[in-house]
Design a protein around this motif. Structure first.
Motif, short mmCIF file in Angstrom:
data_model
loop_
_atom_site.label_atom_id
_atom_site.label_comp_id
_atom_site.label_asym_id
_atom_site.label_seq_id
_atom_site.Cartn_x
_atom_site.Cartn_y
_atom_site.Cartn_z
N GLY A 35 -36.36 4.86 -5.69
CA GLY A 35 -35.39 5.54 -5.62
C GLY A 35 -34.59 5.61 -6.98
O GLY A 35 -35.02 4.94 -8.25
N LYS A 36 -33.46 6.32 -7.20
CA LYS A 36 -32.71 6.33 -8.32
C LYS A 36 -31.53 5.15 -8.31
O LYS A 36 -31.40 4.35 -7.34
N CYS A 37 -30.83 5.02 -9.32
CA CYS A 37 -29.75 4.14 -9.52
C CYS A 37 -28.74 4.39 -8.66
O CYS A 37 -28.32 5.47 -8.16
N LEU A 38 -27.91 3.42 -8.17
CA LEU A 38 -26.62 3.45 -7.22
C LEU A 38 -25.65 4.22 -8.30
O LEU A 38 -24.73 4.83 -7.48
N ASN A 39 -25.71 4.09 -9.48
CA ASN A 39 -24.51 4.48 -10.30
C ASN A 39 -24.85 6.07 -10.82
O ASN A 39 -26.21 6.35 -10.48
N ASP A 40 -24.12 6.60 -11.16
CA ASP A 40 -24.28 8.21 -11.49
C ASP A 40 -23.76 8.63 -12.83
O ASP A 40 -22.94 9.62 -12.98
N CYS A 41 -24.11 7.81 -14.05
CA CYS A 41 -23.79 8.03 -15.14
C CYS A 41 -24.15 9.81 -15.73
O CYS A 41 -25.42 9.79 -15.65
N LYS A 42 -23.40 10.27 -16.17
CA LYS A 42 -23.82 11.68 -16.37
C LYS A 42 -24.67 11.66 -17.52
O LYS A 42 -25.45 13.15 -17.59
N PHE A 43 -25.13 11.02 -18.23
CA PHE A 43 -25.99 11.18 -19.41
C PHE A 43 -27.41 10.56 -19.04
O PHE A 43 -28.37 10.66 -19.73
N CYS A 44 -27.40 9.83 -17.85
CA CYS A 44 -28.64 9.03 -17.51
C CYS A 44 -29.59 9.82 -16.63
O CYS A 44 -29.22 10.14 -15.70
N PRO A 45 -30.82 9.79 -16.93
CA PRO A 45 -32.03 10.45 -15.90
C PRO A 45 -32.18 9.46 -14.91
O PRO A 45 -32.65 10.08 -13.94
N GLN A 46 -31.71 8.27 -15.05
CA GLN A 46 -31.92 7.46 -13.84
C GLN A 46 -30.89 7.39 -12.66
O GLN A 46 -30.80 6.91 -11.64
N ALA A 47 -29.74 8.19 -13.22
CA ALA A 47 -28.46 8.24 -12.34
C ALA A 47 -28.67 8.84 -10.81
O ALA A 47 -29.90 9.58 -10.64
N LEU A 137 -21.86 -0.79 -21.64
CA LEU A 137 -20.53 -0.06 -21.75
C LEU A 137 -20.74 1.44 -21.86
O LEU A 137 -20.05 2.31 -21.17
N ASP A 138 -21.42 1.56 -22.74
CA ASP A 138 -21.70 3.09 -23.10
C ASP A 138 -20.79 3.89 -23.56
O ASP A 138 -21.00 4.50 -24.84
N VAL A 139 -19.97 4.13 -22.87
CA VAL A 139 -18.77 5.03 -23.28
C VAL A 139 -17.52 4.19 -23.92
O VAL A 139 -17.12 3.40 -23.48
N ALA A 140 -17.34 4.47 -25.11
CA ALA A 140 -16.39 4.12 -26.01
C ALA A 140 -15.11 4.25 -25.78
O ALA A 140 -14.19 3.40 -26.75
N SER A 141 -14.72 5.05 -24.95
CA SER A 141 -13.31 5.56 -24.69
C SER A 141 -12.90 5.31 -23.27
O SER A 141 -13.50 5.66 -22.55
N GLU A 142 -11.81 4.53 -23.11
CA GLU A 142 -11.41 4.15 -22.09
C GLU A 142 -11.11 5.55 -21.05
O GLU A 142 -11.11 5.51 -20.07
N ARG A 143 -10.26 6.45 -21.90
CA ARG A 143 -10.10 8.01 -21.35
C ARG A 143 -11.26 8.60 -20.82
O ARG A 143 -10.87 9.48 -19.81
N LEU A 144 -12.15 8.40 -21.07
CA LEU A 144 -13.45 9.05 -20.84
C LEU A 144 -14.48 8.49 -19.81
O LEU A 144 -15.10 8.76 -19.27
N TYR A 145 -13.97 7.20 -19.73
CA TYR A 145 -15.04 6.17 -19.11
C TYR A 145 -15.25 6.64 -17.70
O TYR A 145 -16.39 6.65 -16.98
N LYS A 146 -14.21 6.81 -16.72
CA LYS A 146 -14.34 7.41 -15.58
C LYS A 146 -14.99 8.64 -15.14
O LYS A 146 -15.77 8.67 -14.39
N GLU A 147 -14.79 9.46 -16.22
CA GLU A 147 -15.37 11.03 -16.28
C GLU A 147 -16.64 11.12 -16.36
O GLU A 147 -17.48 11.64 -15.72
#
Length: 316
Positions: A35-47, A137-147
């Motif tokens: 299956g795919k990853c449990l997480n759903d990072c918007k940039f990742c093909p494994q999401a 960590l991937d996302v360098a901005s705390e304001r964008l991390y959750k998004e």
């Protein structure tokens, strides 16, 4: 037991017959899950909601092989290190220890890139030649991390994990992955880089790569010019030659001034664990790499002339 192998690594091992433009010095493997990853990072093909092929990570294809084949063919590659990438799924740590046990006979150091695990798991990793841990960590901005990082792990969780890795493995052994080009400002990315080093970690820079089938498939990658300046600023922070106060930013957070003397080609080479060169991970062959696989490939005079000493805005 099946494991994914990056396409270049598979060629170097002799598992696939094809031409290598740059030989990987690290063997890149990835845990296999149907299956795919449990997480759903918007940039990742494994999401988990990604429509991209499950054999992709960034722009690289990762075919599946039996673990026994990998162990058998490994010596042909002349690798200096193994990097085990993981996706998040039930039973992941059990699978990791199965893989690590099989790899012990190869007697090479191992890096693992993994979502946060408890300290006792980190301690167990050390018993299997694991000496570096990658932290996505991937996302360098705390304001964008959750998004962007639709993850089971918060911004704070990732920093706590880095702290634990440093406690278990020592300073310089926790490698924070940071992707440039996800909407963060230059000030945000350099502030995050500085914080990683302050806490005892190191940084591995990536350029955002749009992958078909992900929510960010139409998002543009960063310009090479901007990436080069972030690379140079990172190198200055990493080597202790600059702090945040040595950089100038405009009102929008764009980098507009920094020390330029003594440009070192190593600033533009792949950063991370020892022997990591991940050839063409972020770009197609034939294009200028964001991260050069070796210092010999860096045209330093061109970088000085066109990127660092240009009269145009440093934000480009």
């Amino acid at each position: 037991m099946k494991v994914r192998v990056s396409y270049g690594t598979a060629i170097a091992m002799g598992l696939i017959k094809a031409k290598l433009l740059a030989r990987p010095t690290t063997a890149y493997l990835m845990t296999y899950h149907e299956g795919k990853c449990l997480n759903d990072c918007k940039f990742c093909p494994q999401a988990r909601s990604s429509r991209a092929s499950a054999d992709k990570l960034s722009r690289v294809t990762w075919p599946v092989f039996d673990l026994s084949q990998i162990v058998e063919k490994f010596p042909q590659g002349g690798f200096k290190r193994i990097c085990l990438q993981t996706i998040d799924y039930p039973g992941l740590t059990d699978d990791i220890f199965t893989v690590l046990e099989a790899l012990q006979k190869l007697e090479v150091p191992i890096s693992i890139s993994i979502t946060p695990v408890k300290r006792d798991i980190l301690e167990k990793f050390k018993r299997f030649n694991v000496d570096y841990i990658g932290i996505g960590l991937d996302v360098a901005s705390e304001r964008l991390y959750k998004e962007i990082k639709i993850s089971r792990y918060s911004w704070r969780d990732m920093w706590d994990f880095l702290d634990n890795v440093v406690k278990v493995f020592g300073r310089g052994r926790g490698v924070a992955h940071i992707i440039v080009g996800l909407g963060e400002t230059d000030r945000e990315v350099l502030s995050t880089i500085f914080e990683v080093y302050r806490r005892g970690g190191i940084v591995s820079l990536f350029a955002f790569t749009p992958i078909k089938g992900t929510p960010l498939e139409n998002y543009k990658p960063p310009s090479v010019k901007r990436y080069r300046r972030i690379q140079w600023a990172h190198y200055l922070i990493k080597t202790g030659r600059a702090t945040l106060g040595d950089f100038e930013f405009d009102e929008e957070g764009n980098l507009v001034g920094f020390p330029r003397d003594g440009i070192n080609p190593m600033a533009f080479v792949t950063q991370g664990c020892p022997w990591c060169n991940r050839p063409y991970y972020n770009e197609r062959p034939g294009k200028e790499p964001y991260n050069f696989p070796s210092a010999g490939m860096v045209d330093i005079e061109n970088i000085k002339r066109e990127l660092l000493f240009s009269s145009e805005s440093l934000a480009l």
